[in-house]
Write a protein that holds these residues in place. Sequence first.
Motif, PDB file in Angstrom:
ATOM      1  N   SER A  35       0.534   4.526   5.198  1.00 44.54           N
ATOM      2  CA  SER A  35       0.790   3.219   4.225  1.00 44.54           C
ATOM      3  C   SER A  35      -0.858   3.038   4.953  1.00 44.54           C
ATOM      4  N   ALA A  36      -0.889   1.032   4.874  1.00 37.49           N
ATOM      5  CA  ALA A  36      -2.014   0.800   6.076  1.00 37.49           C
ATOM      6  C   ALA A  36      -1.925   0.501   7.330  1.00 37.49           C
ATOM      7  N   THR A  41      -1.730  -5.211   5.520  1.00 36.57           N
ATOM      8  CA  THR A  41      -0.819  -5.752   4.363  1.00 36.57           C
ATOM      9  C   THR A  41      -0.732  -7.258   5.037  1.00 36.57           C
ATOM     10  N   GLU A 119      -4.269   0.188   2.097  1.00 38.12           N
ATOM     11  CA  GLU A 119      -3.947   1.820   1.523  1.00 38.12           C
ATOM     12  C   GLU A 119      -5.033   2.665   1.742  1.00 38.12           C
ATOM     13  N   TYR A 181       2.475   2.694  -1.453  1.00 41.69           N
ATOM     14  CA  TYR A 181       2.536   1.241  -2.155  1.00 41.69           C
ATOM     15  C   TYR A 181       1.532   1.362  -3.293  1.00 41.69           C
ATOM     16  N   ARG A 195       6.236  -5.473  -1.102  1.00 42.45           N
ATOM     17  CA  ARG A 195       5.739  -4.657   0.731  1.00 42.45           C
ATOM     18  C   ARG A 195       7.165  -4.220   1.044  1.00 42.45           C
ATOM     19  N   GLY A 196       6.581  -2.786   1.805  1.00 42.37           N
ATOM     20  CA  GLY A 196       7.318  -2.012   2.063  1.00 42.37           C
ATOM     21  C   GLY A 196       7.086  -0.675   1.394  1.00 42.37           C
ATOM     22  N   GLY A 197       6.884  -0.480   0.258  1.00 36.83           N
ATOM     23  CA  GLY A 197       6.907   0.675  -0.918  1.00 36.83           C
ATOM     24  C   GLY A 197       6.642   1.509  -0.440  1.00 36.83           C
ATOM     25  N   SER A 198       6.113   1.989   0.831  1.00 35.28           N
ATOM     26  CA  SER A 198       5.448   2.999   1.115  1.00 35.28           C
ATOM     27  C   SER A 198       6.225   4.334   1.149  1.00 35.28           C
TER      28      SER A 198
HETATM   29  N1  ASP Z   1       1.263  -2.023   3.713  1.00 34.14           N
HETATM   30  C1  ASP Z   1       2.086  -2.067   2.636  1.00 34.14           C
HETATM   31  C2  ASP Z   1       2.706  -3.200   3.473  1.00 34.14           C
HETATM   32  O1  ASP Z   1       2.738  -3.524   4.893  1.00 34.14           O
HETATM   33  C3  ASP Z   1       3.216  -1.657   2.477  1.00 34.14           C
HETATM   34  C4  ASP Z   1       3.946  -0.302   3.713  1.00 34.14           C
HETATM   35  O2  ASP Z   1       3.709  -0.149   4.460  1.00 34.14           O
HETATM   36  O3  ASP Z   1       5.175   0.960   2.892  1.00 34.14           O
HETATM   37  O4  ASP Z   1       4.322  -3.824   2.724  1.00 34.14           O
END
Ligand code: ASP
Length: 440
Positions: A35-36, A41, A119, A181, A195-198
Amino acid sequence: MKVLKFGGTSLGSSSRMKALIPLITSEKQIIVVLSAMSGTTDTLVEIINLLNQNRKMEAKKKICELEDHYKHTAEELFDSQVYIDTGIKLIEDHFQDILGFTQEVLTKLQEKAILAQGELITSVLFHQMLKEQGINSGLLSALSFMRIDKEGEPDNFYIKENLNRELIKHKKNQVIITQGYICRNAYGAVDNLKRGGSDYSASLIGAAIHSEEIQIWTDINGFQNNDPRYVTETRILRELSFNEAAELAYFGAKILHPNSIQPCKESNIPVRLKNFMNPDDPGTIITNQITLNGIKAVAAKDRITAIKIISARMLLAYGFLRKIFEVFEIYRTPIDMIATSEVTVSLTIDNTEHLEEIKKELEKFGIVEIVYDNSIICIVGDFIAEKNGVAVKILEAIREIPLRMISYGGSSHNISVLVKSDYKIKALNLLNKELFEITK
Ligand code: ASP
Ligand code: ADP
Ligand code: MG
């Protein structure tokens, strides 16, 4: 080959990144999905919002602050000046791209390109760090294989074909790094998996290569039986079935992206949740094995909107529900909970993008009432095993909380209740006390 995904928290600082080295070098050959760095993000979203409000100076200030943060990280991350200079140059290139977007009004495509930078920068720095440490690694751009179709769904065939072709180039790399992501859309433009897609990226990659195991590394020992952000006395769940995990993730357990279970379930690939701060702990394993033991866990999903349609015409009328559901289908809005009586239908949604249009359409069938700011509390377990008394136990635990809706019997492993969000934390704690304390 295993797929290991490290989230923003695991990449929160240069020391955290360095601490991941022993975790990834102890495996034979692996794919590492990154992820980042944490907070990136969110900051990119803030920058986009500022640009959309034409607050360019504030946006530029935020961009510079983020750039400084990355440069500072690079200074700590690398040992030699050569690598520090290379890292800083790479960061400057990416931030030049972001600054380039501040000139004009942003398009949706440009917004996605900005969101992808977190990312992209993090993975390039991580790769450079491994290179400096002499670790045999390669950087594989997710934009060369990860793709969604016109419906926004992963294009599994494309992903499989392209990923496996790209991997041939990395045959000799022990660690293959890629970004979570980010992806391309059906038109080839940069997009993302939300969001959260990693986590979702990791499971799509795992499924495409028939991975032996997908590991999601984060800042907690594994899947807890309640939300650790609101309940202190949570307990780790060592085993979960795909269905249980999917249900909990969908209903708010932030540790996993809700879509990430489906690809693993279809390919029967185990998912292990592990803590980068406690790598010796085995964490949680998610498989297709069902472990029969009553109430397992509780999760909560916020920002739920309840819609009630009151219509005398519903009485004995067939086809009424179909007409209502059609409205949601047209506006591509999923329904979470539903309850019906002779004259009313109550249901909940979390995507309110088309709420105005939906309301207008529904008003053709009766009076429509909308209540915002609710939470669905979802209780997951194997309720067949408990045969009777389970619903009573749950409702008894939260007897002080006003309930707006109850859903029972839809599946044998989920009971959900709808409460005003103000009551969420209290409900989660009461359920924890009454449902789990005795078995602790
Ligand atoms: N960097 C993205 C986010 O903060 C993806 C992730 O963290 O999974 O949503
Ligand atoms: P990452 O940056 O690694 O993707 P996330 O913040 O997305 O991490 O997910 C991990 C967080 O999920 C944990 O720190 C925890 O606060 C939260 N969380 C919510 N519900 C649960 C649960 N049932 N079990 C474990 N963690 C949970
Ligand atoms: Mg996450």
